[in-house]
Design an enzyme around this catalytic site. Structure first.
Site, PDB file in Angstrom:
ATOM      1  N   LYS A 243       3.794  24.623  -2.439  1.00  0.00           N
ATOM      2  CA  LYS A 243       5.247  24.675  -2.613  1.00  0.00           C
ATOM      3  C   LYS A 243       5.545  25.358  -3.944  1.00  0.00           C
ATOM      4  O   LYS A 243       5.118  24.883  -4.997  1.00  0.00           O
ATOM      5  CB  LYS A 243       5.842  23.262  -2.605  1.00  0.00           C
TER       6      LYS A 243
ATOM      7  N   THR B 181      11.580  14.171  -5.739  1.00  0.00           N
ATOM      8  CA  THR B 181      11.163  13.403  -6.915  1.00  0.00           C
ATOM      9  C   THR B 181      10.522  12.059  -6.588  1.00  0.00           C
ATOM     10  O   THR B 181      10.166  11.317  -7.507  1.00  0.00           O
ATOM     11  CB  THR B 181      12.374  13.159  -7.831  1.00  0.00           C
ATOM     12  N   GLY B 182      10.376  11.709  -5.296  1.00  0.00           N
ATOM     13  CA  GLY B 182       9.869  10.381  -4.949  1.00  0.00           C
ATOM     14  C   GLY B 182       8.492  10.109  -5.515  1.00  0.00           C
ATOM     15  O   GLY B 182       8.268   9.102  -6.206  1.00  0.00           O
TER      16      GLY B 182
ATOM     17  N   VAL C  94       6.363  10.415   6.924  1.00  0.00           N
ATOM     18  CA  VAL C  94       6.986  11.730   7.060  1.00  0.00           C
ATOM     19  C   VAL C  94       6.311  12.703   6.099  1.00  0.00           C
ATOM     20  O   VAL C  94       5.633  12.301   5.168  1.00  0.00           O
ATOM     21  CB  VAL C  94       8.503  11.671   6.757  1.00  0.00           C
TER      22      VAL C  94
ATOM     23  N   VAL D 150       6.269   4.976   6.535  1.00  0.00           N
ATOM     24  CA  VAL D 150       7.253   5.920   7.052  1.00  0.00           C
ATOM     25  C   VAL D 150       6.565   7.132   7.667  1.00  0.00           C
ATOM     26  O   VAL D 150       6.907   7.602   8.737  1.00  0.00           O
ATOM     27  CB  VAL D 150       8.220   6.340   5.929  1.00  0.00           C
TER      28      VAL D 150
ATOM     29  N   GLY E  26       0.835  -1.199   0.000  1.00  0.00           N
ATOM     30  CA  GLY E  26       0.000   0.000   0.000  1.00  0.00           C
ATOM     31  C   GLY E  26       0.863   1.239   0.000  1.00  0.00           C
ATOM     32  O   GLY E  26       1.714   1.414  -0.866  1.00  0.00           O
TER      33      GLY E  26
END
Length: 502
Positions: free
Chosen positions: A83, A348-349, A52, A50, A20
């Site tokens: 952003k 870029t993730g 974050v 994670v 997921g």
């Protein structure tokens, strides 16, 4: 009737996504929306995300539009903020800052990037104005302003978001399941393959066997299908990009709510600050060969102003820098961290997940998963990952810091031929030749080169064909008009208060 119709391969009907998180639910939502396939997603209840804060690049706006998602609702659900670019602090040397904003820098003149006219003016008149000073996004960011009002149209085309990655995944999950994606909470205990090296199915811990025509590996760096199941090797780039750890911590909300990411150079890497609606995501990307985990923790806490007793709130994440040798192997496509990882310096993730899905749709197979389509997909993804690697590495190569062993080592790395050629071309001709499917455009490179004071030997000859006095006047008008626009726009914090009250 076509005499070959009876032997035509069957179309893809069932897609199974393993994993997921952001990659898995982006894939599920996208493929359910843009194909007529049945889509199922198996997500382990025992693998934590994670969680974050994450920054994006402008392509995310296109992703929302393709899925017909409302931008305001997306921002509310994902704790998102705007952003407009990145502020790089202390990268060239201490007490130096420069901007990498989104979008064209003031526009083009005679179909030529403003960079060449700026450079000509800088050298002929000793003008000290920075290249990014002509960027509307940079001016907005510096003033803490945004590019639109509630209900109004954006005054810039290129912008992105900061978002809570876990909230984004949950938001997409609600949309995907509403539109028919089957969600299974279970662990995969075995990947079954046939003699030809294709996946036959995945066996769950409760004994169930789940099969599909096409499998997507979204299991992160484990690579449960592509690496553990199909034994595809990983191409290690740790000799080129030295940072291999991240220490992360959450900070209280920043009332200033800056509409940009900050990347501050540190002793063995750099520290990000990503403002969200409910907190500030902060993390230290560092080289473990040059800094211990304990030292990284203390440096991060000192940077944030948190007391040493906050040490227990810092999490350390390993970063496996590199890419998959074969992104799409047999009937399995790796997406997200299972396909590769490049440090998040240019955010870029999420984009690389999006790029993989877009290319997969372009190369969408039948049940044979023809080799030609797989090769095209692999070539396109290899190009995207390598260009991203080169662009990130460029930031280190241009730095003049010599205050720690890390910064010297970060410049003394094997430089890929693709980047060496690009540097030489720029130095000699000021030209940036974009790839066929660029991740970063011409102006992105100019922002980094100019921000680090790496100027080429010449400007483009076509800049000499325009009336120089008129060009200088136009440059001044661009700045003046940008400042007028900035004054008219709302502050970022004010905009978000308005958004959340609706």
């Amino acid at each position: 009737m076509n005499e070959h119709s009876n032997s035509s391969p069957a179309p893809i009907d069932r897609i199974l996504i393993i994993g997921g998180g952001t990659a898995g639910w982006m894939s599920a939502t996208y493929l359910r929306r843009l194909t007529n396939c049945q889509v199922a997603l198996i997500e382990s209840p025992n693998v934590p995300t994670v969680g974050v804060g994450e920054a994006t690049i402008p392509a995310i706006v296109d992703f929302l539009k393709v899925l017909d998602l409302n931008e305001d609702e997306f921002m509310r659900r994902c704790q998102a903020t705007y952003k407009l670019g990145i502020e790089f602090i202390d990268w060239l040397h201490e007490d130096h800052r420069y901007w990498h904003p989104f979008g064209l820098c003031g526009g083009q003149l005679d179909n030529l990037d403003l960079f060449h006219f700026w450079l000509k003016r800088k050298r002929e008149t000793q003008n000290q104005e920075e290249y990014a000073a002509y960027s509307l996004q940079a001016l907005l960011a510096e003033a803490g302003k945004v590019h639109r009002t509630i209900g109004g149209n954006p005054i810039v085309q290129n912008y992105a978001f900061h978002l809570d990655a876990a909230a984004f995944a949950n938001y997409l999950q609600s949309i995907a399941t509403k539109h028919g994606v089957r969600h299974v909470s279970a662990d995969v205990q075995q990947v079954e393959t046939n003699d030809n090296g294709w996946i036959k199915g995945v066996e769950l811990t409760d004994g169930r066997m789940v099969q599909a025509d096409l499998y997507l590996d979204c299991t992160g760096s484990r690579g449960l299908l592509i690496e553990q199941g199909l034994q595809d090797p990983y191409v290690d780039w740790s000799e080129t990009l030295l940072c291999d750890r991240a220490a992360v911590v959450s900070l209280p909300v920043d009332p200033q709510m800056p509409p940009y990411t900050q990347a501050t150079a540190a002793s063995a890497g750099w520290i990000w600050r990503i403002p969200l609606q409910n907190r500030v995501g902060c993390g230290y990307v560092y080289s473990n060969a040059h800094l211990s985990e304990t030292a990284a923790t203390h440096e991060l806490l000192e940077f944030t102003g948190l007391p040493d007793r906050a040490e227990s709130s810092v999490r350390h994440l390993p970063m496996r820098v590199g890419r998959r040798k074969t992104f799409w192997k047999s009937n399995c496509v790796s997406i997200g961290l299972s396909s590769g990882f490049i440090e998040p310096l240019e955010s870029t993730g999420i984009f690389l997940v999006q790029r993989a899905l877009e290319v997969l749709l372009d190369c969408f197979p039948d049940q044979n998963c023809h080799e030609t389509l797989r090769q095209l997909f692999n070539d396109r993804l290899e190009e995207a990952y390598e260009e991203t690697r080169d662009f990130v590495l460029l930031h280190y190569l241009l730095s003049r810091r010599n205050d720690s062993p890390f910064w010297s080592a970060a410049r003394d790395v094997p430089i890929p031929t693709s980047l060496a050629d690009r540097l030489q071309r720029y130095d000699e001709t000021a030209m940036i030749l974009e790839s066929a499917h660029p991740v970063f455009r011409e102006m992105n490179f100019y922002y980094i080169y100019a921000g680090n004071q790496r100027l080429p030997k010449r400007h483009h000859a076509r800049a000499n064909f325009s009336n120089f006095e008129s060009v200088c006047q136009l440059l001044d008008r661009i700045k003046t008009n940008n400042h007028k626009l900035v004054k008219q726009m709302p502050g970022h914090a004010e905009f978000l208060d308005d958004l959340l009250s609706k």
